[in-house]
Design an enzyme around this catalytic site. Structure first.
Site, PDB file in Angstrom:
ATOM      1  N   THR A  29      40.106   9.994  -6.420  1.00 34.06           N
ATOM      2  CA  THR A  29      40.518  11.399  -6.337  1.00 34.06           C
ATOM      3  C   THR A  29      39.769  12.127  -5.223  1.00 34.06           C
ATOM      4  O   THR A  29      40.251  13.148  -4.734  1.00 34.06           O
ATOM      5  CB  THR A  29      40.241  12.136  -7.661  1.00 34.06           C
ATOM      6  N   GLY A 112      27.458  -4.200  -3.495  1.00 34.48           N
ATOM      7  CA  GLY A 112      28.843  -4.683  -3.498  1.00 34.48           C
ATOM      8  C   GLY A 112      29.508  -4.751  -4.861  1.00 34.48           C
ATOM      9  O   GLY A 112      30.439  -5.517  -5.062  1.00 34.48           O
ATOM     10  N   GLY A 114      30.178  -1.619  -6.663  1.00 33.54           N
ATOM     11  CA  GLY A 114      30.757  -0.312  -6.987  1.00 33.54           C
ATOM     12  C   GLY A 114      29.736   0.682  -7.523  1.00 33.54           C
ATOM     13  O   GLY A 114      30.104   1.664  -8.154  1.00 33.54           O
ATOM     14  N   ASP A 162      30.308   9.564  -3.545  1.00 27.60           N
ATOM     15  CA  ASP A 162      29.127   8.718  -3.693  1.00 27.60           C
ATOM     16  C   ASP A 162      27.903   9.367  -3.076  1.00 27.60           C
ATOM     17  O   ASP A 162      26.803   9.341  -3.642  1.00 27.60           O
ATOM     18  CB  ASP A 162      29.354   7.359  -3.018  1.00 27.60           C
TER      19      ASP A 162
END
Ligand code: GLA
Length: 356
Positions: A29, A112, A114, A162
């Protein structure tokens, strides 16, 4: 794991750290101007720096046991170094005078899967530069520069979730973030619930190319609908005119934004968990970023007593799953699910809470 002193023979002048994150709800999103709900994890990346008085920068990554030398004139070929290089280059573009440095990176954030090891690296690098050079960068600007480093130097057209999470979230409450306005507030988890993250053991193949492709599909859908971004679509009923594939992609985004906003008003962990389950189904069926192994692990989690809800987390295509559990049941849930997952041929492991 090596320390700065071990590699360079003296103490650093500045040190900083930043955490990884796990996203509880609001997947894919952020680059649509929508809502996300990440929480920081305990694992951190630590960066240490010292002016080296030489012509080149030196960068050592403790996990990889690898050293790289470079100047700001030319991005290094090594992928891990491009995140650090990008942060240095962008801080310079922002007006900082950056002398050649010795840099040491040590990270506990799993790579790697997430959990945003790259954002943790970018944010800790920028924090360390701020500390060393007294740069006037606030935490939001650090997140924005970090996101640009990822896009412009690591080649992933990511959103800002993030980097905002690594720069501003904490480990005890989730961060509700409006990725368009950057308005944000902390949201407590239901009492007695806790976050469990398991790695599926499936490498995230195609993550970068599949990710950029999904983003392009969303932009195409928004253009066809005549809106600036899919954030501006309030109802699934507005998607009817889109071609089938774009309609499914957009439906994921529209329903996922709604789920985040519902989740922050949930009064029970069970209601929150149901939204996580619905998110997984949408990521699997409409957005098509799940894999058979992730679906298996999520189904095992969802079937386990003591689990309120579970879903893949992060970009997908492999990597980790997140579940909201009864805090008291967390250890037994992890054990039972990992054992059952092994019987299906999977090789999972617990990532959060970090095992001692
Ligand atoms: C990656 C990106 C984020 C976000 C997620 C999916 O983690 O870096 O910006 O788009 O995927 O929600």
């Amino acid at each position: 794991m090596s320390r700065f002193e071990d590699i360079y023979g003296h103490a650093p002048e500045a040190e900083a750290s930043a955490p990884g994150r796990v996203n509880l709800l609001g997947e894919h999103t952020d680059y649509n101007g929508g809502f996300v709900l990440p929480i920081a994890i305990a694992q951190q990346t630590r960066v240490a720096m010292r002016r080296n008085g030489q012509a080149q920068f030196s960068l050592h990554a403790a996990e990889l046991g690898q050293s790289v030398r470079f100047t700001l004139a030319q991005p290094p070929a090594e992928h891990f170094a491009s995140y650090v290089f990008g942060c240095l280059a962008l801080a310079r573009e922002h007006g900082a005078q950056i002398p050649p440095l010795d840099i040491h990176v040590a990270s506990e954030v799993p790579i790697g899967v997430g959990l945003s090891s790259s954002a943790a690296l970018e944010v800790s690098t920028l924090r360390c530069l701020r500390e060393l050079l007294g740069l006037p960068l606030d935490d939001v600007l650090i997140a924005q520069l970090a996101q640009r480093a990822e896009i412009e130097y690591a080649g992933v057209r990511c959103g800002i979730m993030d980097q905002m999470a690594s720069s501003l979230a904490d480990t005890s409450r989730a961060l509700l973030l409006d990725t368009r306005s950057l308005e944000r507030r902390f949201v407590s988890l239901a009492p007695g619930s806790a976050v469990l993250v398991l790695d599926s053991g499936i490498a995230r193949s195609l993550a970068a190319s599949g990710y950029n492709q999904r983003r392009a599909e969303c932009e195409q859908a928004a253009a066809l609908l005549g809106v600036a971004s899919l954030r501006d679509v309030a109802e699934v009923a507005q998607l009817g005119a889109l071609p089938e594939l774009l309609r499914r992609r957009a439906r994921h985004v529209v329903t996922e934004n709604a789920r985040v906003l519902q989740a922050v008003d949930c009064t029970t962990a069970a209601a929150f968990g149901a939204l996580m389950n619905a998110s997984h189904a949408s990521l699997r069926d409409d957005y098509e970023v799940s894999t058979a192994g992730l679906d298996t692990l999520v189904a095992l989690l969802q079937a386990q007593p003591g689990v309120f809800g579970a879903r893949l987390t992060g970009a997908g295509f492999g990597g980790a799953c997140v579940a909201l559990c009864e805090a008291d049941a967390l250890a037994s849930v992890a054990q039972a699910v990992l054992a059952a997952y092994r019987l299906t041929g999977g090789a999972g492991r617990q990532l959060v809470p970090a095992e001692a």
